[in-house]
Design a protein around this motif. Structure first.
Motif, PDB file in Angstrom:
ATOM      1  N   PHE A  72       0.738  -1.163   0.097  1.00 27.54           N
ATOM      2  CA  PHE A  72       0.008  -0.003  -0.050  1.00 27.54           C
ATOM      3  C   PHE A  72       0.922   1.254  -0.100  1.00 27.54           C
ATOM      4  CE2 PHE A  72      -2.976   2.887   1.615  1.00 27.54           C
ATOM      5  CZ  PHE A  72      -4.099   2.693   1.092  1.00 27.54           C
ATOM      6  N   LEU A  73       0.899   2.138  -1.115  1.00 25.25           N
ATOM      7  CA  LEU A  73       1.738   3.294  -1.223  1.00 25.25           C
ATOM      8  C   LEU A  73       0.424   4.538  -0.937  1.00 25.25           C
ATOM      9  CD1 LEU A  73       3.910   5.152  -1.639  1.00 25.25           C
ATOM     10  CD2 LEU A  73       3.828   4.283  -4.135  1.00 25.25           C
ATOM     11  N   HIS A  74       0.701   5.070   0.111  1.00 21.97           N
ATOM     12  CA  HIS A  74      -0.605   6.251   0.481  1.00 21.97           C
ATOM     13  C   HIS A  74       0.324   7.735  -0.141  1.00 21.97           C
ATOM     14  CE1 HIS A  74      -3.766   7.800   2.330  1.00 21.97           C
ATOM     15  NE2 HIS A  74      -3.123   8.487   3.135  1.00 21.97           N
ATOM     16  N   VAL A  75      -0.821   8.405  -0.707  1.00 20.43           N
ATOM     17  CA  VAL A  75      -0.283   9.681  -1.319  1.00 20.43           C
ATOM     18  C   VAL A  75      -1.023  10.649  -0.176  1.00 20.43           C
ATOM     19  CG1 VAL A  75      -0.293  11.319  -2.932  1.00 20.43           C
ATOM     20  CG2 VAL A  75      -0.128   9.045  -3.488  1.00 20.43           C
ATOM     21  N   SER A  76      -0.226  11.126   0.621  1.00 20.55           N
ATOM     22  CA  SER A  76      -0.751  12.172   1.474  1.00 20.55           C
ATOM     23  C   SER A  76      -0.453  13.555   1.215  1.00 20.55           C
ATOM     24  CB  SER A  76      -0.192  11.939   3.049  1.00 20.55           C
ATOM     25  OG  SER A  76      -0.768  12.675   4.037  1.00 20.55           O
ATOM     26  N   ARG A  79      -3.210   7.737   9.781  1.00 19.93           N
ATOM     27  CA  ARG A  79      -3.241   6.896  11.004  1.00 19.93           C
ATOM     28  C   ARG A  79      -3.747   5.807  10.711  1.00 19.93           C
ATOM     29  NH1 ARG A  79      -5.233  12.119  13.066  1.00 19.93           N
ATOM     30  NH2 ARG A  79      -3.519  13.094  14.087  1.00 19.93           N
ATOM     31  N   LEU A  80      -4.689   5.520   9.749  1.00 17.09           N
ATOM     32  CA  LEU A  80      -5.396   4.415   9.467  1.00 17.09           C
ATOM     33  C   LEU A  80      -4.116   3.369   8.608  1.00 17.09           C
ATOM     34  CD1 LEU A  80      -8.848   5.447   7.938  1.00 17.09           C
ATOM     35  CD2 LEU A  80      -8.271   4.209  10.209  1.00 17.09           C
ATOM     36  N   VAL A  81      -3.259   4.068   7.749  1.00 14.53           N
ATOM     37  CA  VAL A  81      -2.407   3.167   7.025  1.00 14.53           C
ATOM     38  C   VAL A  81      -1.432   2.772   7.992  1.00 14.53           C
ATOM     39  CG1 VAL A  81      -0.721   3.579   5.294  1.00 14.53           C
ATOM     40  CG2 VAL A  81      -2.755   4.701   4.980  1.00 14.53           C
ATOM     41  N   ARG A  82      -0.866   3.725   9.024  1.00 17.33           N
ATOM     42  CA  ARG A  82      -0.139   3.088   9.863  1.00 17.33           C
ATOM     43  C   ARG A  82      -0.440   2.090  10.716  1.00 17.33           C
ATOM     44  NH1 ARG A  82       4.054   6.871   9.938  1.00 17.33           N
ATOM     45  NH2 ARG A  82       3.675   8.990   8.615  1.00 17.33           N
ATOM     46  N   ALA A  83      -1.607   2.055  11.154  1.00 15.34           N
ATOM     47  CA  ALA A  83      -2.224   0.987  11.773  1.00 15.34           C
ATOM     48  C   ALA A  83      -2.800  -0.060  11.173  1.00 15.34           C
ATOM     49  CB  ALA A  83      -3.439   1.552  12.771  1.00 15.34           C
ATOM     50  N   LEU A 107      -0.361  -3.588   7.076  1.00 12.22           N
ATOM     51  CA  LEU A 107      -0.057  -4.001   5.971  1.00 12.22           C
ATOM     52  C   LEU A 107       1.509  -3.430   5.704  1.00 12.22           C
ATOM     53  CD1 LEU A 107      -3.119  -2.732   3.625  1.00 12.22           C
ATOM     54  CD2 LEU A 107      -2.434  -5.083   4.197  1.00 12.22           C
ATOM     55  N   ARG A 108       2.181  -3.990   4.501  1.00 13.75           N
ATOM     56  CA  ARG A 108       3.314  -3.159   4.128  1.00 13.75           C
ATOM     57  C   ARG A 108       3.129  -1.981   3.285  1.00 13.75           C
ATOM     58  NH1 ARG A 108       8.009  -6.959   1.333  1.00 13.75           N
ATOM     59  NH2 ARG A 108       6.377  -6.785  -0.477  1.00 13.75           N
ATOM     60  N   TRP A 109       3.516  -0.887   3.969  1.00 15.26           N
ATOM     61  CA  TRP A 109       3.201   0.368   3.560  1.00 15.26           C
ATOM     62  C   TRP A 109       4.236   1.427   3.308  1.00 15.26           C
ATOM     63  CZ3 TRP A 109       4.489   4.240   6.863  1.00 15.26           C
ATOM     64  CH2 TRP A 109       4.430   3.948   8.193  1.00 15.26           C
ATOM     65  N   VAL A 110       3.832   2.507   2.657  1.00 17.08           N
ATOM     66  CA  VAL A 110       4.727   3.628   2.457  1.00 17.08           C
ATOM     67  C   VAL A 110       4.127   4.860   2.432  1.00 17.08           C
ATOM     68  CG1 VAL A 110       6.316   4.904   0.725  1.00 17.08           C
ATOM     69  CG2 VAL A 110       6.783   2.373   1.367  1.00 17.08           C
ATOM     70  N   MET A 155       8.936  -1.034  -2.747  1.00 19.24           N
ATOM     71  CA  MET A 155       8.193  -1.016  -1.650  1.00 19.24           C
ATOM     72  C   MET A 155       8.808  -1.820  -0.605  1.00 19.24           C
ATOM     73  SD  MET A 155       5.438   0.936  -1.673  1.00 19.24           S
ATOM     74  CE  MET A 155       4.416   0.229  -0.645  1.00 19.24           C
ATOM     75  N   GLU A 156       9.277  -2.993  -1.097  1.00 22.22           N
ATOM     76  CA  GLU A 156      10.087  -3.938   0.141  1.00 22.22           C
ATOM     77  C   GLU A 156      11.079  -3.231   0.950  1.00 22.22           C
ATOM     78  OE1 GLU A 156      12.228  -8.054   0.560  1.00 22.22           O
ATOM     79  OE2 GLU A 156      11.471  -7.611  -1.512  1.00 22.22           O
TER      80      GLU A 156
END
Length: 337
Positions: free
Chosen positions: A114-118, A154-158, A161-164, A228-229
Motif C-alpha cells: 500500500f503506497l499512500h499519497v498524503s 493514521r489508518l495506514v500506519r495501523a 500492511l506493508r506500507w509507504v 516497496m520492500e
C-alpha cells in the motif's frame, strides 16, 4: 508488477500511471465519474480501468468484483482524495478518511502493498523543521483537508500492511516548462491575486511556501512503487525543500506588467470586512481558503528521499515561479496584457 492506482484520472494520478506504464508495469486505474486518464502533458494513458467509488465500502462493488480486483494486483497506490478546502467535515470523512479505509480493505483482501499519497501539510500550522519521522499532530490543522489526510495516515500506519507514505507539498507545474494539465485548487487563488481581483492578503512577513514540480512528485512516487520492500514503513517528503518567501512569490507576480502584486498585510491588522464588496466576496469564497499558507514557515526535511532514492528536487525559487506564470499566460489561463 500489477498496480492499481486510485484517483487515476486526477492530475497527479494520471502522471503516476503514465510513469508506471513507461517503466513496464501492468497498471489498472480506478476511476469514478471521469474515465479519461492523461499524463501531465495531456497525452492519453492507455490502461485498463475499473469504475468505483472509494467513499463506499468495497468501492461499491459486489463480493466477486471486489475479490477479483484484490487478487489481480500486487500494489495499491492510493491517490484518490478531495483536495478542496471548502467542504464540510462529512465530505472529507467520506473521501479522505473512509476512502482510505476502504482502499486498505481491498489491499488487505489481496495481501497487496500500500503506497499512500498524503500531504506534507499534515504537520498543520507548525513552523520550522518538519521531519519525515515526526509524529502526526492531533490538532492544529489549518483546514479540514489537512486534518482528514492526517486521519488517513493514521489508518495506514495501523493497517498491518506493508506500507509507504508519500507526502507532496504544494504541487504545481513541471519544472522545465511550468506546464500543468489542469488548473484548480491553488491556481484558482493565484489567478484572483495575479489579475488584481484580490488585492490584499493576510501574510506573515517571515512566511514561506513550498511549491514542488509535479514531475518531481510523480517520479518520486513511481520510484517508491518499485521499491516497496526496501521502503516499507517509511514516510517520504516529496517537496522542494527550498522554502520560498511569500514576498518573493508575490514579487514575481508583480514583475509582469499586466498583473497586480498584492499588498501583504500582517494578519493582526487584516480585516476582510474592510475590503471592497467584490474583493471581500472573492476573498471569502476562494483566496481566503489559502490564506493560512501565507502565515506559516515550515521547512520540510526530505532526508529519506535523498538517502533512500538519491533524489533531490531541482532548483525552484523565483525563476521557477516566473515559468509557472509564463505557462499560464501561454495557454490562456492568465491574461497576456
Amino acid at each position: 508488477m500489477r498496480v492499481l492506482v486510485t484517483g487515476a484520472a486526477g492530475l497527479l494520478g494520471g502522471e503516476i500511471c503514465a510513469r508506471l506504464v513507461r517503466a513496464g508495469h501492468q497498471v489498472t486505474g480506478l476511476v469514478h465519474r471521469n474515465r479519461d486518464i492523461r499524463a501531465n502533458d495531456g497525452s492519453p494513458v492507455e490502461i485498463a480501468t475499473i469504475a468505483g467509488d472509494v467513499s463506499h465500502p468495497q468501492f461499491g462493488w459486489g463480493e466477486d468484483e471486489f475479490a477479483q480486483a484484490a487478487a489481480s494486483h500486487d500494489l495499491l497506490v492510493h491517490c484518490a482524495a478531495t483536495v478542496r478546502f471548502d467542504l464540510e467535515e462529512a465530505d472529507y470523512a467520506a473521501v479522505n478518511v473512509d476512502g482510505t479505509k476502504h482502499a486498505l480493505s481491498l489491499a488487505r483482501k489481496g495481501e497487496m502493498d500500500f503506497l499512500h499519497v498524503s500531504t506534507a501539510y499534515v504537520c498543520g500550522r507548525r513552523d520550522g523543521t518538519i521531519l519525515e519521522s515526526d509524529p502526526l499532530p492531533e490538532t492544529g490543522f489549518a483546514n479540514g483537508y489537512e486534518a482528514s489526510k492526517a486521519a488517513g495516515e493514521r489508518l495506514v500506519r495501523a493497517s498491518g500492511l506493508r506500507w509507504v507514505i508519500a507526502r507532496p507539498s504544494i504541487v504545481v507545474g513541471a519544472h522545465e516548462s511550468g506546464a500543468i494539465r489542469q488548473f484548480d485548487t491553488t491556481y484558482a487563488a493565484f489567478k484572483l491575486i495575479a489579475e488584481g481581483r484580490v488585492r490584499h492578503m493576510p501574510a506573515r512577513m517571515d512566511a514561506t511556501l513550498d511549491f514542488v514540480p509535479i514531475d518531481h512528485v510523480a517520479s518520486g512516487i513511481a520510484a517508491l512503487a518499485q521499491a516497496m520492500e526496501q521502503a516499507a514503513g517509511k514516510t517520504f517528503h516529496l517537496v522542494s525543500a527550498q522554502p520560498l518567501p511569500v514576498a518573493e512569490f508575490t514579487g514575481a507576480i508583480g514583475e509582469f506588467p499586466q498583473f497586480q502584486e498584492p499588498e501583504l498585510v500582517e494578519p493582526r491588522n487584516f480585516d476582510p470586512a474592510t475590503l471592497p464588496a467584490l474583493e471581500r466576496r472573492l476573498f471569502k469564497r476562494v483566496a481566503g481558503l489559502y490564506a493560512s499558507y501565507f502565515q506559516r514557515d515550515p521547512h520540510f526535511d526530505n532526508a529519506n528521499l535523498r538517502e533512500f532514492l538519491g533524489m533531490q528536487c531541482p532548483q525552484t525559487g523565483r525563476a521557477y515561479i516566473r515559468r509557472l506564470i509564463q505557462h499560464c499566460i501561454e495557454v490562456g489561463f492568465l491574461k497576456r496584457d
